[in-house]
Design an enzyme around this catalytic site. Structure first.
Site, PDB file in Angstrom:
ATOM      1  N   GLU A 169       0.841  -1.215   0.000  1.00  0.00           N
ATOM      2  CA  GLU A 169       0.000   0.000   0.000  1.00  0.00           C
ATOM      3  C   GLU A 169       0.865   1.250   0.000  1.00  0.00           C
ATOM      4  O   GLU A 169       1.831   1.349   0.770  1.00  0.00           O
ATOM      5  CB  GLU A 169      -0.902  -0.033   1.243  1.00  0.00           C
ATOM      6  N   HIS A 170       0.503   2.174  -0.860  1.00  0.00           N
ATOM      7  CA  HIS A 170       1.236   3.434  -1.030  1.00  0.00           C
ATOM      8  C   HIS A 170       2.675   3.162  -1.477  1.00  0.00           C
ATOM      9  O   HIS A 170       3.594   3.900  -1.125  1.00  0.00           O
ATOM     10  CB  HIS A 170       1.186   4.281   0.249  1.00  0.00           C
ATOM     11  N   GLY A 197     -16.606   5.035  -3.054  1.00  0.00           N
ATOM     12  CA  GLY A 197     -15.993   5.443  -1.790  1.00  0.00           C
ATOM     13  C   GLY A 197     -15.600   4.270  -0.906  1.00  0.00           C
ATOM     14  O   GLY A 197     -15.244   4.466   0.248  1.00  0.00           O
ATOM     15  N   GLY A 214     -13.039   2.331  -1.387  1.00  0.00           N
ATOM     16  CA  GLY A 214     -11.609   2.027  -1.512  1.00  0.00           C
ATOM     17  C   GLY A 214     -11.371   0.802  -2.382  1.00  0.00           C
ATOM     18  O   GLY A 214     -10.360   0.117  -2.265  1.00  0.00           O
ATOM     19  N   ASP A 258      -4.322   0.622  -9.564  1.00  0.00           N
ATOM     20  CA  ASP A 258      -5.743   0.314  -9.731  1.00  0.00           C
ATOM     21  C   ASP A 258      -6.097   0.057 -11.194  1.00  0.00           C
ATOM     22  O   ASP A 258      -6.852  -0.868 -11.520  1.00  0.00           O
ATOM     23  CB  ASP A 258      -6.596   1.460  -9.165  1.00  0.00           C
TER      24      ASP A 258
HETATM   25  C1  GAF Z   1      -5.189   4.703  -4.286  1.00  0.00           C
HETATM   26  C2  GAF Z   1      -4.386   5.046  -5.535  1.00  0.00           C
HETATM   27  F1  GAF Z   1      -5.232   5.250  -6.592  1.00  0.00           F
HETATM   28  C3  GAF Z   1      -3.396   3.929  -5.868  1.00  0.00           C
HETATM   29  O1  GAF Z   1      -2.603   4.318  -6.953  1.00  0.00           O
HETATM   30  C4  GAF Z   1      -2.524   3.576  -4.661  1.00  0.00           C
HETATM   31  O2  GAF Z   1      -1.560   4.571  -4.438  1.00  0.00           O
HETATM   32  C5  GAF Z   1      -3.399   3.359  -3.413  1.00  0.00           C
HETATM   33  O3  GAF Z   1      -4.297   4.447  -3.205  1.00  0.00           O
HETATM   34  C6  GAF Z   1      -2.564   3.179  -2.178  1.00  0.00           C
HETATM   35  O4  GAF Z   1      -1.811   2.008  -2.273  1.00  0.00           O
HETATM   36  O5  GAF Z   1      -6.009   3.583  -4.538  1.00  0.00           O
END
Ligand code: GAF
Length: 409
Positions: A37-38, A127, A129, A177
């Site tokens: 994540e991130h 919304g 996620g 995504d």
């Molecule tokens: C959101 C962003 F769109 C993705 O690119 C990613 O950074 C995610 O947050 C965090 O992992 O979904």
């Protein structure tokens, strides 16, 4: 609902909305990120899977033969009108900026479908996620491919959709995504190297486990501004460390440079460097069906997102804590928040034969703790975007087993 069943329904909804049958039907899935994540905008690794929730579009050439693409949504929100004879710009209604951006990108590549009447039906919760916007973007690109018969290279398609989100929706997202919505494969997770844009499909074939997606049904307002702030902090850390991106940094180098950066920047970088490592370990764990290890990595990811990256919230923490309290003896291997954060969903790895009971208990405990109803569902890893119906290919008709499945040509 499978995408074929949903497509049958959307065909009927199209007929009701426009008074004729659609010529094209396409679908693109949302996603849940299992770990990583991130890390995507830090050139790292991510490990998402497509879920059995889809944006579906049914379409026909526009009734008036003009050059406008009209997109209606089954919910009845204001429709989107896109005039192909004028430059395409962001506008109103706002939800139309995702398809607008994708259509602009397609036109720039000579993919021009002409005027269309389109009906959209999405089962990806907004919304939550779970990438409802990426599903909408990829669905739009897939529709234009189907109508024009011109196929985009999958990497180019995902990048085009990401650009639409940057330039038309104003969200500086990474590439995860859109990639998973394009490239998902049934019963596989996607290990994506966000630097080289290369992918490995990681099979999940062990029938003993399942993934539960728990939508907290909260989305806190600060999400967008905070996302951009995190990106900037990561870039600041990379600069201090003298590397192109945090992908190139090590935990040791970060520790040595601790005195040269603000504590918050240090903690952001610690999350990213640790998360990239966890993602690669988790991919190995999944290949070996080593679920206790994968579960521990998921918890570690959550705590790092909560404490160092500060993108969790009390509702997501509550869901993870509830799952943790059920524990391995109750069938839970691990749990974590998924996606950008500040609300949205968690993903929980569970024993299949305990899944129904875990789902019930998580929903009840979450309601008791927060007063909010969570929406919890199981999903197999789904396939990526697909054309369901186009001249010469009608998957609904081929499936044949649906009572309502036969579409008129
Ligand atoms: C959101 C962003 F769109 C993705 O690119 C990613 O950074 C995610 O947050 C965090 O992992 O979904």
């Amino acid at each position: 609902m499978s995408y074929l069943d949903l497509a049958v329904q959307v065909a009927q909804e199209f007929a009701q909305a426009y008074g004729r049958h659609p010529r094209w039907i396409v679908a693109a899935p949302g996603r849940v990120n299992v770990i990583g994540e991130h890390t995507d905008y830090n050139d790292g690794f991510v490990l998402p899977m497509a879920i059995e929730r889809y944006a579906v579009m049914a379409a026909d050439k526009s009734a008036d033969g003009g050059s406008t693409i009209q997109i209606r949504d089954v919910s009845g929100v204001e429709p989107v009108l896109i005039d192909l004879s004028a430059p395409i710009k962001p506008g109103s209604p706002k939800w139309g900026n995702y398809p607008r951006g994708v259509i602009a990108g397609c036109l720039a590549r000579g993919i021009n479908p002409g005027g269309l009447d389109v009906l959209l039906h999405s089962t990806v919760p907004l919304g939550g996620g779970l990438s409802s916007s990426a599903a909408l973007e990829v669905c739009t690109a897939t529709l234009l491919e189907a109508v024009t018969g011109k196929k985009l290279d999958p990497v180019e398609k995902a990048l085009l959709c990401q650009k639409a989100e940057h330039e038309f929706a104003g969200v500086p997202c990474g590439i995860m995504d859109q990639f998973i919505s394009v490239m998902g494969r049934e019963n596989h997770l996607l290990l994506l190297d966000c630097r080289s844009c290369t992918t490995q499909q990681v099979p999940v074939t062990d029938p003993a486990v399942q993934l539960l997606v728990s939508n907290s049904n909260v989305k806190h307002e600060l999400a967008n501004g905070e996302y951009a702030k995190r990106r900037a902090q990561c870039e600041a850390a990379a600069k201090i460390l003298g590397v192109p991106s945090l992908r190139d940094a090590t935990a040791e180098a970060l520790e040595n440079a601790r005195g040269k950066m603000e504590d918050v920047v240090f903690r952001r970088a610690r999350h990213v460097i640790g998360e990239i490592e966890r993602t690669l370990h988790a991919a190995e764990g999944i290949r070996a069906s080593n679920w206790p290890t994968v579960g521990q990595l998921m918890y570690a990811s959550h705590f790092s997102l909560r404490d160092d990256y500060e993108v969790s919230c009390k509702e997501l923490d509550a869901l993870v804590e509830i799952a943790g309290n059920i524990g391995i003896s109750g069938g839970v291997f691990g749990s974590r928040m998924t996606g950008g954060g500040f609300g949205g969903s968690t993903v929980t790895l569970v024993k299949r034969d305990a899944a129904a009971e875990i789902k019930k208990q998580m929903a009840a405990d979450y309601k008791k703790k927060t007063g909010i109803e969570a929406a919890i569902f199981v999903s197999r890893p789904a396939g990526g975007a697909t054309v369901v119906k186009v001249a010469g290919k009608d998957l609904i008709a081929q499936a044949g087993s649906h009572a309502t499945g036969r579409l008129d040509p």
